[in-house]
Design a protein around this motif. Structure first.
Motif, PDB file in Angstrom:
ATOM      1  N   ASN A   1       0.853  -1.193   0.000  1.00  0.00           N
ATOM      2  CA  ASN A   1       0.000   0.000   0.000  1.00  0.00           C
ATOM      3  C   ASN A   1       0.884   1.237   0.000  1.00  0.00           C
ATOM      4  N   SER A   2       0.813   1.997  -1.066  1.00  0.00           N
ATOM      5  CA  SER A   2       1.664   3.173  -1.201  1.00  0.00           C
ATOM      6  C   SER A   2       0.791   4.415  -1.297  1.00  0.00           C
ATOM      7  N   THR A   3       0.816   5.248  -0.257  1.00  0.00           N
ATOM      8  CA  THR A   3       0.030   6.482  -0.289  1.00  0.00           C
ATOM      9  C   THR A   3       0.887   7.669  -0.717  1.00  0.00           C
ATOM     10  N   SER A   4       2.192   7.581  -0.509  1.00  0.00           N
ATOM     11  CA  SER A   4       3.066   8.693  -0.900  1.00  0.00           C
ATOM     12  C   SER A   4       3.529   8.569  -2.344  1.00  0.00           C
ATOM     13  N   HIS A   5       3.401   7.379  -2.922  1.00  0.00           N
ATOM     14  CA  HIS A   5       3.808   7.039  -4.290  1.00  0.00           C
ATOM     15  C   HIS A   5       5.152   7.657  -4.665  1.00  0.00           C
ATOM     16  N   SER A   6       6.108   7.602  -3.745  1.00  0.00           N
ATOM     17  CA  SER A   6       7.423   8.180  -4.019  1.00  0.00           C
ATOM     18  C   SER A   6       8.459   7.122  -4.386  1.00  0.00           C
ATOM     19  N   GLY A   7       8.174   5.867  -4.070  1.00  0.00           N
ATOM     20  CA  GLY A   7       9.123   4.811  -4.373  1.00  0.00           C
ATOM     21  C   GLY A   7       8.960   4.286  -5.779  1.00  0.00           C
ATOM     22  N   ASN A   8       9.924   3.471  -6.222  1.00  0.00           N
ATOM     23  CA  ASN A   8       9.899   2.886  -7.556  1.00  0.00           C
ATOM     24  C   ASN A   8       9.952   1.370  -7.466  1.00  0.00           C
ATOM     25  N   ILE A   9       9.155   0.716  -8.286  1.00  0.00           N
ATOM     26  CA  ILE A   9       9.281  -0.720  -8.486  1.00  0.00           C
ATOM     27  C   ILE A   9       9.698  -0.915  -9.937  1.00  0.00           C
ATOM     28  N   VAL A  10      10.870  -1.518 -10.145  1.00  0.00           N
ATOM     29  CA  VAL A  10      11.402  -1.722 -11.488  1.00  0.00           C
ATOM     30  C   VAL A  10      11.210  -3.184 -11.863  1.00  0.00           C
ATOM     31  N   ILE A  11      10.479  -3.429 -12.944  1.00  0.00           N
ATOM     32  CA  ILE A  11      10.227  -4.785 -13.425  1.00  0.00           C
ATOM     33  C   ILE A  11      11.182  -5.044 -14.586  1.00  0.00           C
ATOM     34  N   GLU A  12      12.162  -5.929 -14.360  1.00  0.00           N
ATOM     35  CA  GLU A  12      13.183  -6.133 -15.386  1.00  0.00           C
ATOM     36  C   GLU A  12      13.602  -7.597 -15.522  1.00  0.00           C
ATOM     37  N   GLY A  13      12.768  -8.506 -15.034  1.00  0.00           N
ATOM     38  CA  GLY A  13      13.078  -9.925 -15.199  1.00  0.00           C
ATOM     39  C   GLY A  13      12.965 -10.348 -16.653  1.00  0.00           C
ATOM     40  N   THR A  14      13.619 -11.452 -16.989  1.00  0.00           N
ATOM     41  CA  THR A  14      13.590 -11.937 -18.371  1.00  0.00           C
ATOM     42  C   THR A  14      12.560 -13.050 -18.567  1.00  0.00           C
ATOM     43  N   ALA A  15      11.996 -13.559 -17.474  1.00  0.00           N
ATOM     44  CA  ALA A  15      10.926 -14.557 -17.576  1.00  0.00           C
ATOM     45  C   ALA A  15       9.575 -13.856 -17.439  1.00  0.00           C
ATOM     46  N   ASP A  16       8.482 -14.592 -17.584  1.00  0.00           N
ATOM     47  CA  ASP A  16       7.161 -14.018 -17.383  1.00  0.00           C
ATOM     48  C   ASP A  16       7.004 -13.593 -15.925  1.00  0.00           C
TER      49      ASP A  16
ATOM     50  N   SER B   1      -2.581   0.187  -3.224  1.00  0.00           N
ATOM     51  CA  SER B   1      -2.165   0.956  -4.392  1.00  0.00           C
ATOM     52  C   SER B   1      -0.701   0.693  -4.675  1.00  0.00           C
ATOM     53  N   VAL B   2      -0.294   1.012  -5.895  1.00  0.00           N
ATOM     54  CA  VAL B   2       1.086   0.803  -6.302  1.00  0.00           C
ATOM     55  C   VAL B   2       1.757   2.157  -6.534  1.00  0.00           C
ATOM     56  N   PRO B   3       3.076   2.248  -6.290  1.00  0.00           N
ATOM     57  CA  PRO B   3       3.803   3.507  -6.489  1.00  0.00           C
ATOM     58  C   PRO B   3       4.232   3.642  -7.941  1.00  0.00           C
ATOM     59  N   ASN B   4       5.384   4.234  -8.156  1.00  0.00           N
ATOM     60  CA  ASN B   4       5.914   4.391  -9.519  1.00  0.00           C
ATOM     61  C   ASN B   4       6.383   3.036 -10.048  1.00  0.00           C
ATOM     62  N   ILE B   5       5.923   2.692 -11.252  1.00  0.00           N
ATOM     63  CA  ILE B   5       6.293   1.419 -11.867  1.00  0.00           C
ATOM     64  C   ILE B   5       7.136   1.691 -13.111  1.00  0.00           C
ATOM     65  N   VAL B   6       8.272   1.032 -13.210  1.00  0.00           N
ATOM     66  CA  VAL B   6       9.126   1.107 -14.390  1.00  0.00           C
ATOM     67  C   VAL B   6       9.223  -0.299 -14.977  1.00  0.00           C
ATOM     68  N   ILE B   7       8.796  -0.455 -16.235  1.00  0.00           N
ATOM     69  CA  ILE B   7       8.802  -1.759 -16.896  1.00  0.00           C
ATOM     70  C   ILE B   7       9.920  -1.758 -17.928  1.00  0.00           C
ATOM     71  N   ASN B   8      10.906  -2.605 -17.693  1.00  0.00           N
ATOM     72  CA  ASN B   8      12.089  -2.627 -18.551  1.00  0.00           C
ATOM     73  C   ASN B   8      12.529  -4.075 -18.745  1.00  0.00           C
ATOM     74  N   LYS B   9      11.718  -4.828 -19.505  1.00  0.00           N
ATOM     75  CA  LYS B   9      11.966  -6.253 -19.698  1.00  0.00           C
ATOM     76  C   LYS B   9      12.575  -6.504 -21.072  1.00  0.00           C
ATOM     77  N   SER B  10      13.651  -7.248 -21.098  1.00  0.00           N
ATOM     78  CA  SER B  10      14.278  -7.613 -22.366  1.00  0.00           C
ATOM     79  C   SER B  10      13.708  -8.898 -22.927  1.00  0.00           C
ATOM     80  N   ALA B  11      12.966  -9.650 -22.100  1.00  0.00           N
ATOM     81  CA  ALA B  11      12.344 -10.899 -22.543  1.00  0.00           C
ATOM     82  C   ALA B  11      11.193 -11.222 -21.594  1.00  0.00           C
ATOM     83  N   GLY B  12      10.289 -12.096 -22.060  1.00  0.00           N
ATOM     84  CA  GLY B  12       9.149 -12.476 -21.231  1.00  0.00           C
ATOM     85  C   GLY B  12       8.072 -11.404 -21.217  1.00  0.00           C
ATOM     86  N   LYS B  13       6.907 -11.753 -20.668  1.00  0.00           N
ATOM     87  CA  LYS B  13       5.776 -10.838 -20.567  1.00  0.00           C
ATOM     88  C   LYS B  13       5.543 -10.422 -19.123  1.00  0.00           C
ATOM     89  N   LEU B  14       4.925  -9.259 -18.970  1.00  0.00           N
ATOM     90  CA  LEU B  14       4.439  -8.832 -17.668  1.00  0.00           C
ATOM     91  C   LEU B  14       2.925  -8.924 -17.690  1.00  0.00           C
TER      92      LEU B  14
END
Length: 262
Positions: free
Chosen positions: A1-16, A32-45
């Motif tokens: 639960n993120s109310t300040s939404h100041s943190g980052n979650i970086v999704i960068e795995g190569t599998a699904d 709720s979720v904070p800042n999301i960065v999606i940076n996958k070179s392979a696989g789906k999110l």
């Protein structure tokens, strides 16, 4: 639960991978979720459940599948949510609900499900192409005291920017009985769109070859030009031309156009 939404979650795995929320409902999401960065070179999110977004979504690379599990993004950020993507076709959403927040996008969003816009919502698109592609139904909860959209909500009326309906069976509904306004509307070649409310198109209306716009018994207010290469069913409807400049209705589908009332 993120109310300040100041943190980052970086999704960068190569599998699904999967982002999932099992709490709440579409009307009352929990967590709720904070800042999301999606940076996958392979696989789906994969997205699953109702995801309430209070930060920014940045899509750098990788395919995002929001439809397999019929997920919904619930935008609720009074300060503004930035949604950026490297490729709109790799970041197609399922259902999008904008609630008391601001959504800023740099590329047109593709919504394979439904679009629900609630009061006090703002949508800004800086792209020079289409504003948004919707393949489900559109429901806009506009002001109860005015026929237009809420004062804080507008589809930007920029050059070339259309709201595009390119699904199969679709509808446009405004909560106000007096209807609402869309500046530029395009009905795609695969879509049969039905008006469930009165509609004002303040700039351009376009129906592509193969597309159908059913006006039912509603009223269509047109301020600009209409280009019809498909079908406009309007035998029970009223089309009212309200522009202050020269207007033109172009019917290029090769058949006679019937209009109920003008």
């Amino acid at each position: 639960n993120s109310t300040s939404h100041s943190g980052n979650i970086v999704i960068e795995g190569t599998a699904d991978q999967t982002i999932e929320n099992t709490l709440g409902s579409s009307s009352v999401p929990q967590g709720s979720v904070p800042n999301i960065v999606i940076n996958k070179s392979a696989g789906k999110l994969y997205l699953r459940g109702i995801l309430q977004v209070r930060g920014n979504w940045t899509h750098l690379s990788g395919e995002v599948d929001a439809t397999t599990h019929s997920s919904s993004l619930f935008i609720r950020n009074q300060g503004g949510c930035e949604f950026t993507s490297s490729n709109k076709d790799l970041m197609a959403l399922n259902n999008l609900d904008i609630f008391r927040g601001q959504l800023n996008v740099s590329v047109p969003i593709v919504i394979k499900g439904n679009l629900n816009i609630r009061q006090n919502a703002t949508y800004n698109c800086t792209a020079t192409e289409d504003l948004m592609h919707v393949r489900g139904n559109i429901t806009i909860q506009n002001s109860a005291t005015a026929p237009n959209l809420p004062a804080s909500f507008t589809f930007p009326n920029q050059s070339g920017g259309y709201l595009v309906l390119d699904g199969v069976t679709q509808s446009i509904t405004f909560s106000n009985a007096a209807g609402g306004t869309i500046p530029r509307l395009r009905i795609g070649s695969t879509s049969t769109t039905t008006l469930a409310s009165d509609l004002e198109v303040s700039d351009l209306l376009e129906v592509e070859n193969g597309g159908t716009l059913n006006l039912s018994n509603r009223m269509l207010h047109v301020k600009g030009n209409t280009n019809n290469s498909g079908t406009i069913n309007s035998s029970l409807a009223t089309v009212q031309f309200i522009g202050t400049d020269l207007q033109q209705w172009t019917n290029s589908n090769g058949t006679e156009q019937t209009i109920g009332n003008v």
